[in-house]
Design an enzyme around this catalytic site. Sequence first.
Site, PDB file in Angstrom:
ATOM      1  N   THR A  17       0.628  -1.350  -0.089  1.00  0.00           N
ATOM      2  CA  THR A  17      -0.106  -0.145   0.053  1.00  0.00           C
ATOM      3  C   THR A  17       0.926   1.362  -0.154  1.00  0.00           C
ATOM      4  OG1 THR A  17      -1.851  -1.083   1.159  1.00  0.00           O
ATOM      5  CG2 THR A  17      -1.881   1.363   1.490  1.00  0.00           C
ATOM      6  N   THR A  97       1.594  -4.259   4.330  1.00  0.00           N
ATOM      7  CA  THR A  97       1.300  -4.381   5.758  1.00  0.00           C
ATOM      8  C   THR A  97       1.106  -6.004   5.888  1.00  0.00           C
ATOM      9  OG1 THR A  97      -0.867  -3.590   5.715  1.00  0.00           O
ATOM     10  CG2 THR A  97       0.935  -2.200   6.322  1.00  0.00           C
ATOM     11  N   ASP A  98       0.143  -6.544   4.896  1.00  0.00           N
ATOM     12  CA  ASP A  98      -0.518  -7.753   5.327  1.00  0.00           C
ATOM     13  C   ASP A  98       0.580  -8.950   5.599  1.00  0.00           C
ATOM     14  OD1 ASP A  98      -2.685  -6.746   4.792  1.00  0.00           O
ATOM     15  OD2 ASP A  98      -2.911  -7.459   2.522  1.00  0.00           O
TER      16      ASP A  98
HETATM   17  N1  ASP Z   1      -2.660  -5.420   0.757  1.00  0.00           N
HETATM   18  C1  ASP Z   1      -1.602  -4.634   0.945  1.00  0.00           C
HETATM   19  C2  ASP Z   1      -0.283  -5.248   1.056  1.00  0.00           C
HETATM   20  O1  ASP Z   1       0.023  -6.028   2.003  1.00  0.00           O
HETATM   21  C3  ASP Z   1      -1.949  -3.859   2.420  1.00  0.00           C
HETATM   22  C4  ASP Z   1      -0.924  -2.869   2.746  1.00  0.00           C
HETATM   23  O2  ASP Z   1       0.167  -2.677   2.421  1.00  0.00           O
HETATM   24  O3  ASP Z   1      -1.267  -2.197   3.685  1.00  0.00           O
HETATM   25  O4  ASP Z   1       0.468  -5.303   0.246  1.00  0.00           O
END
Ligand code: ASP
Length: 330
Positions: A17, A97-98
């Site tokens: 993200t 973040t995932d």
């Molecule tokens: N779906 C995203 C990822 O993990 C979520 C994020 O980065 O906050 O790449």
Amino acid sequence: MNTSSLPRIAVLATGGTIAGQAGDASKTAGYKAGVVGVDKLLDAVPALASVASIHAEQVASIDSKDMSLALWSALAARVETLLKQDDIDGVVITHGTDTLEETAYFLHLTVKSEKPVVLTAAMRPSTALSADGPLNLLNAVTVAASKNAAGQGVLVAFNNQIHSARDVTKTSTYAVDAFRSPEVGVLGFVQDGRVEFQRSVTKPHTTASEFAIAEKWPSVEIVASYADASRVMVDALVAAGVKGIVVAGTGNGSMHANITQALSDAVKQGVSVVRASRVGSGHVMHNGAASDDALGTISAGTLNPYKARVLLLLALAANKKDLQRVFDTY
Ligand code: ASP
């Protein structure tokens, strides 16, 4: 050698993200992750120029939900190669973040260097009003450029906090303070150029870790226990030939009787089984909610199921037989 008076930091971008793009600045949920290139991410943070001299690489452009062992292995190898160079003082990895906590823990146990490695990310896409990525990136580079970050293992700089890769976990689907280190808390803080550590990591990592990137990875999967859980999942995994299963148990790693029986049968067939908890904090005690000694299972301690899977993967790839020692140590 690095001729600049500033530390030289390699920024490796993998997507997420933090590199997300939405059609409209008011969108913080409907966007595409991993599309903005590393140069653009860096351009958004002019203040970096007074913190470090940057070497940038685009390693991948993915949504981290799609992270793979192949990419983990390539990333660990690249980080190690860069850190062996005299002209690189530290590495920052931008990530989604995932699965950030899994990548961070994998690198914590495989990268052989005392130099700082810092992951960061964002909860809002780069195009959003009040995007959190630019400040997180500046803070991550500030931590990587700090002498105090050396020898602390892989770190996560997020929302002004510094976490250990071992303890950090994502705890919110949307909040900008999504990361926490349950039970043990943060290692320190980074704010306005100041890096302050308040505790250090005691469990072995990086240069003291006995694990390394493997040529071939064993199959290790996660199953959960819940009300009315059947043994279907465990039996299917055993039939598929998995080498390891982590169970995300209820409470203190307790399991439905059906799962307990299925895992006991799996152990008898040579599958390594680790009991973790789906709760999100606390220990899974050895011989606590289930008799590990009688079942032949391993207790995960404070590792959540996803990190327990990383450790089990590394331990099985290294052909370790004393798995409870491994889980008690790391
Ligand atoms: N779906 C995203 C990822 O993990 C979520 C994020 O980065 O906050 O790449």
